[in-house]
Write a protein that holds these residues in place. Structure first.
Motif, PDB file in Angstrom:
ATOM      1  N   LYS A   1       3.048  16.871   4.695  1.00 56.79           N
ATOM      2  CA  LYS A   1       3.453  18.133   5.153  1.00 56.79           C
ATOM      3  C   LYS A   1       5.087  18.208   4.626  1.00 56.79           C
ATOM      4  CE  LYS A   1       0.814  17.744   9.600  1.00 56.79           C
ATOM      5  NZ  LYS A   1       0.830  16.827  10.492  1.00 56.79           N
ATOM      6  N   SER A   2       5.561  19.590   4.323  1.00 57.08           N
ATOM      7  CA  SER A   2       6.789  19.900   3.817  1.00 57.08           C
ATOM      8  C   SER A   2       7.943  18.938   4.445  1.00 57.08           C
ATOM      9  CB  SER A   2       7.188  21.302   3.699  1.00 57.08           C
ATOM     10  OG  SER A   2       7.099  22.070   4.895  1.00 57.08           O
ATOM     11  N   ASN A   3       7.709  19.144   6.048  1.00 57.26           N
ATOM     12  CA  ASN A   3       9.041  18.388   6.605  1.00 57.26           C
ATOM     13  C   ASN A   3       9.075  16.972   6.415  1.00 57.26           C
ATOM     14  OD1 ASN A   3       6.607  18.106   8.048  1.00 57.26           O
ATOM     15  ND2 ASN A   3       7.602  17.761  10.103  1.00 57.26           N
ATOM     16  N   ASP A   4       8.047  16.387   6.131  1.00 55.87           N
ATOM     17  CA  ASP A   4       8.185  14.946   5.768  1.00 55.87           C
ATOM     18  C   ASP A   4       8.608  14.697   4.389  1.00 55.87           C
ATOM     19  OD1 ASP A   4       6.841  14.026   7.976  1.00 55.87           O
ATOM     20  OD2 ASP A   4       4.697  14.071   7.011  1.00 55.87           O
TER      21      ASP A   4
ATOM     22  N   ASN B   1      19.555  14.920 -14.052  1.00 58.59           N
ATOM     23  CA  ASN B   1      19.184  16.327 -13.451  1.00 58.59           C
ATOM     24  C   ASN B   1      18.367  16.427 -12.183  1.00 58.59           C
ATOM     25  OD1 ASN B   1      20.282  17.773 -15.734  1.00 58.59           O
ATOM     26  ND2 ASN B   1      18.325  17.427 -16.853  1.00 58.59           N
ATOM     27  N   GLY B   2      18.715  15.395 -11.306  1.00 58.71           N
ATOM     28  CA  GLY B   2      18.016  15.359  -9.868  1.00 58.71           C
ATOM     29  C   GLY B   2      16.785  14.363  -9.981  1.00 58.71           C
ATOM     30  N   ILE B   3      16.242  14.028 -11.193  1.00 58.07           N
ATOM     31  CA  ILE B   3      15.299  13.103 -11.307  1.00 58.07           C
ATOM     32  C   ILE B   3      15.586  11.495 -11.424  1.00 58.07           C
ATOM     33  CG2 ILE B   3      12.973  12.733 -12.553  1.00 58.07           C
ATOM     34  CD1 ILE B   3      13.048  15.693 -13.193  1.00 58.07           C
ATOM     35  N   LEU B   4      15.099  10.729 -10.463  1.00 58.69           N
ATOM     36  CA  LEU B   4      15.175   9.130 -10.860  1.00 58.69           C
ATOM     37  C   LEU B   4      14.335   8.916 -12.217  1.00 58.69           C
ATOM     38  CD1 LEU B   4      16.631   6.505 -10.278  1.00 58.69           C
ATOM     39  CD2 LEU B   4      14.666   6.050  -8.762  1.00 58.69           C
ATOM     40  N   GLN B   5      14.811   8.350 -13.107  1.00 56.63           N
ATOM     41  CA  GLN B   5      13.993   8.159 -14.310  1.00 56.63           C
ATOM     42  C   GLN B   5      14.640   6.834 -14.758  1.00 56.63           C
ATOM     43  OE1 GLN B   5      15.194  10.929 -17.929  1.00 56.63           O
ATOM     44  NE2 GLN B   5      15.094  12.179 -16.004  1.00 56.63           N
ATOM     45  N   LEU B   6      13.614   6.564 -15.831  1.00 59.23           N
ATOM     46  CA  LEU B   6      13.693   5.200 -16.444  1.00 59.23           C
ATOM     47  C   LEU B   6      13.987   5.625 -17.947  1.00 59.23           C
ATOM     48  CD1 LEU B   6      13.832   2.109 -16.415  1.00 59.23           C
ATOM     49  CD2 LEU B   6      11.361   2.014 -16.658  1.00 59.23           C
ATOM     50  N   ASN B   7      14.997   5.308 -18.410  1.00 59.96           N
ATOM     51  CA  ASN B   7      15.316   5.607 -19.758  1.00 59.96           C
ATOM     52  C   ASN B   7      15.426   4.293 -20.614  1.00 59.96           C
ATOM     53  OD1 ASN B   7      15.930   8.394 -19.510  1.00 59.96           O
ATOM     54  ND2 ASN B   7      17.504   7.720 -18.201  1.00 59.96           N
ATOM     55  N   GLY B   8      15.181   4.535 -22.033  1.00 60.63           N
ATOM     56  CA  GLY B   8      15.164   3.214 -22.804  1.00 60.63           C
ATOM     57  C   GLY B   8      13.744   2.421 -23.028  1.00 60.63           C
ATOM     58  N   ILE B   9      12.800   3.313 -22.747  1.00 60.95           N
ATOM     59  CA  ILE B   9      11.612   2.561 -23.118  1.00 60.95           C
ATOM     60  C   ILE B   9      10.797   3.070 -24.181  1.00 60.95           C
ATOM     61  CG2 ILE B   9       9.370   2.048 -21.992  1.00 60.95           C
ATOM     62  CD1 ILE B   9      11.699   0.774 -20.391  1.00 60.95           C
TER      63      ILE B   9
ATOM     64  N   GLY C   1       0.679  -1.254   0.011  1.00 61.35           N
ATOM     65  CA  GLY C   1      -0.089   0.101   0.125  1.00 61.35           C
ATOM     66  C   GLY C   1       0.791   1.155  -0.119  1.00 61.35           C
ATOM     67  N   GLU C   2       1.970   1.353  -0.341  1.00 56.70           N
ATOM     68  CA  GLU C   2       2.874   2.106  -0.287  1.00 56.70           C
ATOM     69  C   GLU C   2       3.133   3.059  -1.640  1.00 56.70           C
ATOM     70  OE1 GLU C   2       4.880   3.580   2.083  1.00 56.70           O
ATOM     71  OE2 GLU C   2       4.071   2.267   3.629  1.00 56.70           O
ATOM     72  N   LEU C   3       2.678   4.147  -1.719  1.00 53.69           N
ATOM     73  CA  LEU C   3       2.406   4.884  -2.972  1.00 53.69           C
ATOM     74  C   LEU C   3       3.846   5.421  -3.248  1.00 53.69           C
ATOM     75  CD1 LEU C   3       0.306   6.074  -4.807  1.00 53.69           C
ATOM     76  CD2 LEU C   3       0.122   8.107  -3.719  1.00 53.69           C
ATOM     77  N   ARG C   4       4.355   5.036  -4.405  1.00 54.68           N
ATOM     78  CA  ARG C   4       5.471   5.473  -5.099  1.00 54.68           C
ATOM     79  C   ARG C   4       5.266   6.010  -6.515  1.00 54.68           C
ATOM     80  NH1 ARG C   4       6.476   5.054  -0.622  1.00 54.68           N
ATOM     81  NH2 ARG C   4       8.112   4.470   0.656  1.00 54.68           N
ATOM     82  N   GLY C   5       6.382   6.765  -7.010  1.00 56.05           N
ATOM     83  CA  GLY C   5       6.406   7.340  -8.398  1.00 56.05           C
ATOM     84  C   GLY C   5       7.493   7.154  -9.202  1.00 56.05           C
ATOM     85  N   LEU C   6       7.555   7.019 -10.460  1.00 53.30           N
ATOM     86  CA  LEU C   6       8.604   7.166 -11.238  1.00 53.30           C
ATOM     87  C   LEU C   6       8.338   7.821 -12.497  1.00 53.30           C
ATOM     88  CD1 LEU C   6      11.402   5.537 -11.504  1.00 53.30           C
ATOM     89  CD2 LEU C   6       9.993   3.726 -12.670  1.00 53.30           C
TER      90      LEU C   6
ATOM     91  N   GLY D   1      12.935  10.514  -1.451  1.00 54.81           N
ATOM     92  CA  GLY D   1      12.811   9.296  -2.303  1.00 54.81           C
ATOM     93  C   GLY D   1      11.353   8.824  -2.116  1.00 54.81           C
ATOM     94  N   ARG D   2      10.788   9.066  -1.094  1.00 55.25           N
ATOM     95  CA  ARG D   2       9.350   8.388  -0.886  1.00 55.25           C
ATOM     96  C   ARG D   2       8.422   9.180  -1.565  1.00 55.25           C
ATOM     97  NH1 ARG D   2       6.774   7.434   5.203  1.00 55.25           N
ATOM     98  NH2 ARG D   2       5.161   6.025   4.226  1.00 55.25           N
ATOM     99  N   TYR D   3       8.666  10.556  -1.733  1.00 54.46           N
ATOM    100  CA  TYR D   3       7.410  11.387  -2.595  1.00 54.46           C
ATOM    101  C   TYR D   3       7.883  11.674  -3.719  1.00 54.46           C
ATOM    102  CZ  TYR D   3       5.938  11.611   2.277  1.00 54.46           C
ATOM    103  OH  TYR D   3       5.404  11.339   3.611  1.00 54.46           O
TER     104      TYR D   3
END
Length: 192
Positions: A138-141, A110-118, A75-80, A147-149
């Motif tokens: 909250k911003s402190n989180d 440029n600071g963004i974890l990204q998937l290339n070659g797709i 149930g952990e929301l993660r993005g890419l 990496g979580r957000y």
């Protein structure tokens, strides 16, 4: 009474790993260096099933990136972010995608974890109009766990801009915002 059983290695029927891996697990494969995704490092999987959160219509996302998220694992929301070139703008928020990620390379650009070659041939649009509810944080989180957000659709509430900005200032560029829990930088492209 004693019980015993004979273990035989050849009678385990085995199983087939799921072809799907959670974005949470894909992100964990990247440990600071570029890495190519294989079935071996994805535990037998080769695809992700995720929902598009990026919206190119406002002109405020790097060209070529489509951003997706899922909560498939625990149930952990993660993005890419996935770099697919000009066709990224064809995908809309709420589109459900199945993406064959095998052979893609995870890199921090440029600071963004990204998937290339797709290529677009590895992307199947399975749904559209999936409701998106931004995660309220909250911003402190965010500052403590970037990496979580990263890549996740979030909202900060009760945000104010740095009062030192002159009246009539635009959002363009980098602006300091504060929600009472910490300062963050809001980046807005000049053409947005």
């Amino acid at each position: 009474l004693l019980w015993g059983c004979k273990k035989e290695d050849d009678n385990y029927p085995g199983g087939t790993p799921s072809p799907y891996i959670a974005v949470l697990d894909v992100r964990a494969i990247h440990e600071g260096q570029d890495v190519t995704l294989t079935k071996e490092n994805m535990f037998g999987a080769s695809k992700i099933a995720a929902v598009v959160t990026s919206d190119h219509s406002g002109g405020n996302i790097p060209a070529g990136l489509v951003v997706v998220q899922d909560n498939r694992r625990l149930g952990e929301l993660r993005g890419l972010a996935i770099n697919i070139g000009a066709t990224a703008a064809d995908y809309k928020p709420g589109d459900g995608l199945i993406i064959d990620v095998e052979g893609g390379t995870l890199s921090r650009v440029n600071g963004i974890l990204q998937l290339n070659g797709i290529s677009t041939q590895k992307i199947e649009k399975a749904a559209s109009g999936i409701a998106l509810t931004p995660l309220s944080v909250k911003s402190n989180d965010v500052i403590a766990n970037p990496g979580r957000y990263e890549g996740v659709l979030i909202t900060l509430t009760s945000v104010g801009f740095d009062p030192s900005y002159p009246a009539g200032s635009t959002y363009a560029g980098d602006r300091t915002i504060n929600d009472g829990f910490g300062n963050m930088i809001l980046h807005t492209e000049a053409g947005a």
